[in-house]
Scaffold this motif. Sequence first.
Motif, PDB file in Angstrom:
ATOM      1  N   ASP A 100       0.830  -1.200   0.000  1.00 24.12           N
ATOM      2  CA  ASP A 100       0.000   0.000   0.000  1.00 24.12           C
ATOM      3  C   ASP A 100       0.867   1.253   0.000  1.00 24.12           C
ATOM      4  OD1 ASP A 100      -2.595   1.309   0.142  1.00 24.12           O
ATOM      5  OD2 ASP A 100      -2.022   1.857   2.194  1.00 24.12           O
ATOM      6  N   TYR A 101       1.973   1.198   0.703  1.00 22.92           N
ATOM      7  CA  TYR A 101       2.900   2.331   0.727  1.00 22.92           C
ATOM      8  C   TYR A 101       3.484   2.568  -0.669  1.00 22.92           C
ATOM      9  CZ  TYR A 101       6.627   5.425   2.216  1.00 22.92           C
ATOM     10  OH  TYR A 101       7.452   6.508   2.352  1.00 22.92           O
ATOM     11  N   VAL A 102       3.924   1.501  -1.322  1.00 22.57           N
ATOM     12  CA  VAL A 102       4.471   1.595  -2.682  1.00 22.57           C
ATOM     13  C   VAL A 102       3.382   2.080  -3.646  1.00 22.57           C
ATOM     14  CG1 VAL A 102       5.389   0.237  -4.613  1.00 22.57           C
ATOM     15  CG2 VAL A 102       6.243  -0.146  -2.284  1.00 22.57           C
ATOM     16  N   PHE A 103       2.209   1.471  -3.544  1.00 19.24           N
ATOM     17  CA  PHE A 103       1.061   1.815  -4.381  1.00 19.24           C
ATOM     18  C   PHE A 103       0.755   3.309  -4.300  1.00 19.24           C
ATOM     19  CE2 PHE A 103      -3.455   2.683  -4.684  1.00 19.24           C
ATOM     20  CZ  PHE A 103      -3.870   1.958  -5.795  1.00 19.24           C
ATOM     21  N   SER A 104       0.802   3.868  -3.099  1.00 18.83           N
ATOM     22  CA  SER A 104       0.457   5.275  -2.894  1.00 18.83           C
ATOM     23  C   SER A 104       1.379   6.203  -3.671  1.00 18.83           C
ATOM     24  CB  SER A 104       0.498   5.617  -1.407  1.00 18.83           C
ATOM     25  OG  SER A 104      -0.456   4.860  -0.711  1.00 18.83           O
ATOM     26  N   HIS A 105       2.665   5.885  -3.724  1.00 17.60           N
ATOM     27  CA  HIS A 105       3.610   6.708  -4.482  1.00 17.60           C
ATOM     28  C   HIS A 105       3.303   6.648  -5.981  1.00 17.60           C
ATOM     29  CE1 HIS A 105       6.223   7.924  -1.215  1.00 17.60           C
ATOM     30  NE2 HIS A 105       6.232   6.676  -0.778  1.00 17.60           N
ATOM     31  N   GLU A 150       3.807  13.669  -1.490  1.00 17.38           N
ATOM     32  CA  GLU A 150       4.983  12.815  -1.335  1.00 17.38           C
ATOM     33  C   GLU A 150       5.703  13.088  -0.016  1.00 17.38           C
ATOM     34  OE1 GLU A 150       6.142  10.139  -3.352  1.00 17.38           O
ATOM     35  OE2 GLU A 150       4.048  10.429  -3.908  1.00 17.38           O
ATOM     36  N   ILE A 151       5.807  14.345   0.363  1.00 16.93           N
ATOM     37  CA  ILE A 151       6.446  14.689   1.636  1.00 16.93           C
ATOM     38  C   ILE A 151       5.617  14.159   2.799  1.00 16.93           C
ATOM     39  CG2 ILE A 151       7.044  16.604   3.178  1.00 16.93           C
ATOM     40  CD1 ILE A 151       7.905  18.136   0.576  1.00 16.93           C
ATOM     41  N   SER A 152       4.304  14.380   2.743  1.00 13.21           N
ATOM     42  CA  SER A 152       3.458  13.907   3.851  1.00 13.21           C
ATOM     43  C   SER A 152       3.433  12.385   3.919  1.00 13.21           C
ATOM     44  CB  SER A 152       2.046  14.478   3.751  1.00 13.21           C
ATOM     45  OG  SER A 152       1.414  14.049   2.576  1.00 13.21           O
ATOM     46  N   CYS A 157       4.957   8.326   8.974  1.00 11.02           N
ATOM     47  CA  CYS A 157       5.401   7.498  10.098  1.00 11.02           C
ATOM     48  C   CYS A 157       6.900   7.654  10.264  1.00 11.02           C
ATOM     49  CB  CYS A 157       5.070   6.028   9.857  1.00 11.02           C
ATOM     50  SG  CYS A 157       3.327   5.671   9.835  1.00 11.02           S
ATOM     51  N   ARG A 158       7.326   7.770  11.490  1.00 14.89           N
ATOM     52  CA  ARG A 158       8.750   7.824  11.796  1.00 14.89           C
ATOM     53  C   ARG A 158       9.042   6.734  12.794  1.00 14.89           C
ATOM     54  NH1 ARG A 158      11.660   9.123   8.453  1.00 14.89           N
ATOM     55  NH2 ARG A 158      10.132   9.609   6.965  1.00 14.89           N
ATOM     56  N   PRO A 159       9.866   5.750  12.538  1.00 15.33           N
ATOM     57  CA  PRO A 159      10.499   5.449  11.262  1.00 15.33           C
ATOM     58  C   PRO A 159       9.457   4.941  10.258  1.00 15.33           C
ATOM     59  CG  PRO A 159      10.947   3.659  12.773  1.00 15.33           C
ATOM     60  CD  PRO A 159      10.187   4.717  13.543  1.00 15.33           C
ATOM     61  N   ILE A 160       9.814   4.962   9.001  1.00 13.94           N
ATOM     62  CA  ILE A 160       8.868   4.637   7.935  1.00 13.94           C
ATOM     63  C   ILE A 160       8.334   3.206   8.054  1.00 13.94           C
ATOM     64  CG2 ILE A 160      10.499   3.849   6.156  1.00 13.94           C
ATOM     65  CD1 ILE A 160       7.541   6.255   5.661  1.00 13.94           C
ATOM     66  N   GLN A 161       9.117   2.308   8.652  1.00 17.28           N
ATOM     67  CA  GLN A 161       8.691   0.914   8.813  1.00 17.28           C
ATOM     68  C   GLN A 161       7.439   0.794   9.688  1.00 17.28           C
ATOM     69  OE1 GLN A 161      11.783   2.020   9.294  1.00 17.28           O
ATOM     70  NE2 GLN A 161      13.062   0.936   7.829  1.00 17.28           N
ATOM     71  N   SER A 167       4.744  -3.713  15.037  1.00 17.44           N
ATOM     72  CA  SER A 167       5.669  -4.009  16.125  1.00 17.44           C
ATOM     73  C   SER A 167       6.785  -2.972  16.230  1.00 17.44           C
ATOM     74  CB  SER A 167       6.279  -5.405  15.949  1.00 17.44           C
ATOM     75  OG  SER A 167       7.128  -5.433  14.808  1.00 17.44           O
ATOM     76  N   VAL A 168       6.947  -2.129  15.233  1.00 17.22           N
ATOM     77  CA  VAL A 168       7.970  -1.081  15.271  1.00 17.22           C
ATOM     78  C   VAL A 168       7.445   0.080  16.096  1.00 17.22           C
ATOM     79  CG1 VAL A 168       9.245   0.609  13.878  1.00 17.22           C
ATOM     80  CG2 VAL A 168       8.967  -1.733  13.047  1.00 17.22           C
ATOM     81  N   ASN A 169       8.237   0.502  17.049  1.00 17.08           N
ATOM     82  CA  ASN A 169       7.853   1.623  17.885  1.00 17.08           C
ATOM     83  C   ASN A 169       8.093   2.900  17.090  1.00 17.08           C
ATOM     84  OD1 ASN A 169       7.079   3.192  20.029  1.00 17.08           O
ATOM     85  ND2 ASN A 169       8.979   2.915  21.192  1.00 17.08           N
ATOM     86  N   GLY A 170       7.020   3.566  16.723  1.00 17.95           N
ATOM     87  CA  GLY A 170       7.157   4.770  15.902  1.00 17.95           C
ATOM     88  C   GLY A 170       6.043   5.750  16.178  1.00 17.95           C
ATOM     89  N   LYS A 171       6.121   6.867  15.483  1.00 19.15           N
ATOM     90  CA  LYS A 171       5.112   7.917  15.613  1.00 19.15           C
ATOM     91  C   LYS A 171       4.366   8.046  14.306  1.00 19.15           C
ATOM     92  CE  LYS A 171       7.736  10.706  18.858  1.00 19.15           C
ATOM     93  NZ  LYS A 171       8.349  11.998  19.089  1.00 19.15           N
ATOM     94  N   MET A 172       3.063   8.258  14.396  1.00 13.79           N
ATOM     95  CA  MET A 172       2.244   8.502  13.219  1.00 13.79           C
ATOM     96  C   MET A 172       1.834   9.946  13.194  1.00 13.79           C
ATOM     97  SD  MET A 172      -0.176   5.268  12.679  1.00 13.79           S
ATOM     98  CE  MET A 172      -0.088   4.921  10.957  1.00 13.79           C
TER      99      MET A 172
END
Length: 172
Positions: A100-105, A150-152, A157-161, A167-172
């Motif tokens: 979905d991430y790839v698709f969006s680009h 593209e920037i948004s 998400c940080r990190p992008i994963q 399971s990755v601890n990140g911020k949305m």
Amino acid sequence: MTSSTAHDAAFLAQSRVSEVLAGYITPIPLELLTTGLRIYVKIRPSSKDRWAFDDYLIVWATAMGIAVCISGLVYGPPYGFGRHIEAVPKQHLKIFMMGDYVFSHFYNAAIVGTKLSVLSLYYRIFITPSFRLTVIFTAVFKWLWFCAMEISLGLECRPIQAFWDASVNGKM
């Protein structure tokens, strides 16, 4: 099997995968046909029309549109798109979200490429200065829209994963 269990099994067995497949497969030959005809008209020996910027943009948009469909086919139905989320294994959901991430680009590039191609065509065939100025402002707006999307998307998400891996601890 109780009534509730039978209902749950029927619910989980529901699928719209065939519609999803049709939605991704059908545009590919249509895009190739229409862009191919446009190229044919430009390159045939009797043509007096030369390649213009709008032609290059529509070829780019077609490539991005096909990439949208292919990424949708590769990462969609095999990994759960078209089925209830409760019926999708967790490992498939992660792969689906990566897709979905790839698709969006690709989707953003296809949308802006198509619109810029039409605007470029308008600029080429209409000579009224006020209309051309409107076309330029609209093209700049569409380009800024693309950059903002593209920037948004890149900073969502940080990190992008974290976009595809819960399971990755990140911020949305």
